[in-house]
Design a protein around this motif. Structure first.
Motif, PDB file in Angstrom:
ATOM      1  N   PHE A  77      57.003   6.268 -43.433  1.00  0.00           N
ATOM      2  CA  PHE A  77      56.822   5.572 -44.706  1.00  0.00           C
ATOM      3  C   PHE A  77      58.090   4.795 -45.036  1.00  0.00           C
ATOM      4  O   PHE A  77      59.155   5.029 -44.470  1.00  0.00           O
ATOM      5  N   VAL A  78      57.968   3.842 -45.960  1.00  0.00           N
ATOM      6  CA  VAL A  78      59.084   2.998 -46.368  1.00  0.00           C
ATOM      7  C   VAL A  78      59.426   3.297 -47.816  1.00  0.00           C
ATOM      8  O   VAL A  78      58.540   3.426 -48.662  1.00  0.00           O
ATOM      9  N   VAL A  79      60.723   3.404 -48.109  1.00  0.00           N
ATOM     10  CA  VAL A  79      61.189   3.688 -49.461  1.00  0.00           C
ATOM     11  C   VAL A  79      62.310   2.706 -49.812  1.00  0.00           C
ATOM     12  O   VAL A  79      63.083   2.293 -48.946  1.00  0.00           O
ATOM     13  N   ARG A  80      62.367   2.321 -51.076  1.00  0.00           N
ATOM     14  CA  ARG A  80      63.437   1.452 -51.555  1.00  0.00           C
ATOM     15  C   ARG A  80      64.571   2.329 -52.052  1.00  0.00           C
ATOM     16  O   ARG A  80      64.355   3.304 -52.765  1.00  0.00           O
ATOM     17  N   GLY A  81      65.790   1.997 -51.675  1.00  0.00           N
ATOM     18  CA  GLY A  81      66.935   2.779 -52.109  1.00  0.00           C
ATOM     19  C   GLY A  81      68.226   2.010 -51.925  1.00  0.00           C
ATOM     20  O   GLY A  81      68.224   0.812 -51.646  1.00  0.00           O
ATOM     21  N   ARG A  82      69.328   2.721 -52.080  1.00  0.00           N
ATOM     22  CA  ARG A  82      70.660   2.123 -51.958  1.00  0.00           C
ATOM     23  C   ARG A  82      71.401   2.810 -50.822  1.00  0.00           C
ATOM     24  O   ARG A  82      71.316   4.023 -50.656  1.00  0.00           O
ATOM     25  N   VAL A  83      72.122   2.026 -50.029  1.00  0.00           N
ATOM     26  CA  VAL A  83      72.956   2.568 -48.961  1.00  0.00           C
ATOM     27  C   VAL A  83      74.404   2.455 -49.417  1.00  0.00           C
ATOM     28  O   VAL A  83      74.848   1.386 -49.832  1.00  0.00           O
ATOM     29  N   MET A  84      75.126   3.573 -49.350  1.00  0.00           N
ATOM     30  CA  MET A  84      76.530   3.583 -49.763  1.00  0.00           C
ATOM     31  C   MET A  84      77.370   2.767 -48.793  1.00  0.00           C
ATOM     32  O   MET A  84      77.114   2.782 -47.590  1.00  0.00           O
TER      33      MET A  84
ATOM     34  N   THR B  30      71.453  11.642 -51.563  1.00  0.00           N
ATOM     35  CA  THR B  30      70.844  12.279 -52.729  1.00  0.00           C
ATOM     36  C   THR B  30      69.484  11.648 -52.973  1.00  0.00           C
ATOM     37  O   THR B  30      69.327  10.436 -52.808  1.00  0.00           O
ATOM     38  N   ALA B  31      68.518  12.467 -53.354  1.00  0.00           N
ATOM     39  CA  ALA B  31      67.155  11.965 -53.520  1.00  0.00           C
ATOM     40  C   ALA B  31      66.981  11.145 -54.786  1.00  0.00           C
ATOM     41  O   ALA B  31      66.078  10.335 -54.886  1.00  0.00           O
ATOM     42  N   LYS B  32      67.848  11.347 -55.782  1.00  0.00           N
ATOM     43  CA  LYS B  32      67.684  10.616 -57.033  1.00  0.00           C
ATOM     44  C   LYS B  32      69.045  10.294 -57.625  1.00  0.00           C
ATOM     45  O   LYS B  32      69.758  11.174 -58.094  1.00  0.00           O
ATOM     46  N   ASP B  33      69.396   9.018 -57.589  1.00  0.00           N
ATOM     47  CA  ASP B  33      70.623   8.544 -58.206  1.00  0.00           C
ATOM     48  C   ASP B  33      70.498   8.740 -59.710  1.00  0.00           C
ATOM     49  O   ASP B  33      69.493   8.340 -60.305  1.00  0.00           O
ATOM     50  N   PRO B  34      71.497   9.366 -60.377  1.00  0.00           N
ATOM     51  CA  PRO B  34      71.361   9.631 -61.816  1.00  0.00           C
ATOM     52  C   PRO B  34      71.270   8.372 -62.672  1.00  0.00           C
ATOM     53  O   PRO B  34      70.693   8.396 -63.750  1.00  0.00           O
ATOM     54  N   VAL B  35      71.806   7.257 -62.195  1.00  0.00           N
ATOM     55  CA  VAL B  35      71.787   6.022 -62.987  1.00  0.00           C
ATOM     56  C   VAL B  35      70.485   5.255 -62.791  1.00  0.00           C
ATOM     57  O   VAL B  35      69.801   4.904 -63.738  1.00  0.00           O
ATOM     58  N   ARG B  36      70.107   4.992 -61.557  1.00  0.00           N
ATOM     59  CA  ARG B  36      68.945   4.160 -61.271  1.00  0.00           C
ATOM     60  C   ARG B  36      67.708   4.952 -60.871  1.00  0.00           C
ATOM     61  O   ARG B  36      66.621   4.409 -60.791  1.00  0.00           O
ATOM     62  N   GLY B  37      67.853   6.229 -60.548  1.00  0.00           N
ATOM     63  CA  GLY B  37      66.709   7.058 -60.194  1.00  0.00           C
ATOM     64  C   GLY B  37      66.128   6.775 -58.820  1.00  0.00           C
ATOM     65  O   GLY B  37      65.010   7.156 -58.528  1.00  0.00           O
ATOM     66  N   GLU B  38      66.887   6.103 -57.952  1.00  0.00           N
ATOM     67  CA  GLU B  38      66.399   5.782 -56.619  1.00  0.00           C
ATOM     68  C   GLU B  38      67.175   6.598 -55.578  1.00  0.00           C
ATOM     69  O   GLU B  38      68.284   7.057 -55.839  1.00  0.00           O
TER      70      GLU B  38
END
Length: 137
Positions: free
Chosen positions: A92-99, A115-123
C-alpha cells in the motif's frame, strides 16, 4: 457481510467494514487494511479499490518501504519540508514525511518508520535506511 436478525442489522465478526481497528494501534506502527476477497493492501479505505469488497481486515505494517515520490513544500511552514509518497513493503502507499534535508530525498530511497503519527501534522514520519551515496549531479 451483514446478517439480519430480529429487525436489527449486525456484522458477523471483526471491526466495522472499512474502519481500522484503532485498539490495535500502539503509536509506533502503521495499521492498514487487506481485502479478504482479493488480498489487496490499502490505507484508510472503506471499500477495496480493486474488487469493491467491504470485508477488510486490519493488519500491522512492518514499517519499511520505498520513496516513490517526494516534493518540497514552502507554504504554511517556517522552513521547507518534504511530503513523500511511500510504498510500503506490504503493497500500500501512504503519504508522510522523510526526515532529513528535503533536497536529499529521492525516488527509490529505502525508508523505515520512525513514528506513526507526527504530533504536529498527524502523518507518519520516516527515516532513511541507507545514507545516500550518490554523487552530486
Amino acid at each position: 457481510m451483514y446478517h439480519h436478525s430480529g429487525g436489527t442489522v449486525q456484522q458477523a465478526a471483526g471491526s466495522p467494514a472499512g474502519v481500522l481497528d484503532q485498539h490495535a494501534a500502539d503509536g509506533e506502527a502503521i495499521l492498514f487494511q487487506r481485502c479478504t476477497w482479493c488480498g489487496t493492501a490499502m490505507y484508510h479505505r472503506i471499500l477495496c479499490p480493486v474488487c469493491q469488497g467491504s470485508d477488510l481486515r486490519t493488519e500491522r505494517s512492518q514499517g519499511t518501504g520505498t520513496v516513490r515520490h517526494s516534493t518540497v513544500l514552502h507554504r504554511n511552514t517556517p522552513s521547507a519540508r518534504n511530503v513523500s509518497l511511500i510504498e510500503m513493503a506490504e503493497g500500500f502507499v501512504v503519504r508522510g514525511r522523510v526526515m532529513g534535508p528535503p533536497i536529499g530525498i529521492h525516488s527509490g530511497d529505502r525508508v523505515r518508520l520512525s513514528t506513526a503519527k507526527d504530533p504536529v501534522r498527524g502523518e507518519p514520519v520516516f527515516q532513511l535506511v541507507d545514507e545516500p551515496y550518490r554523487a552530486w549531479y
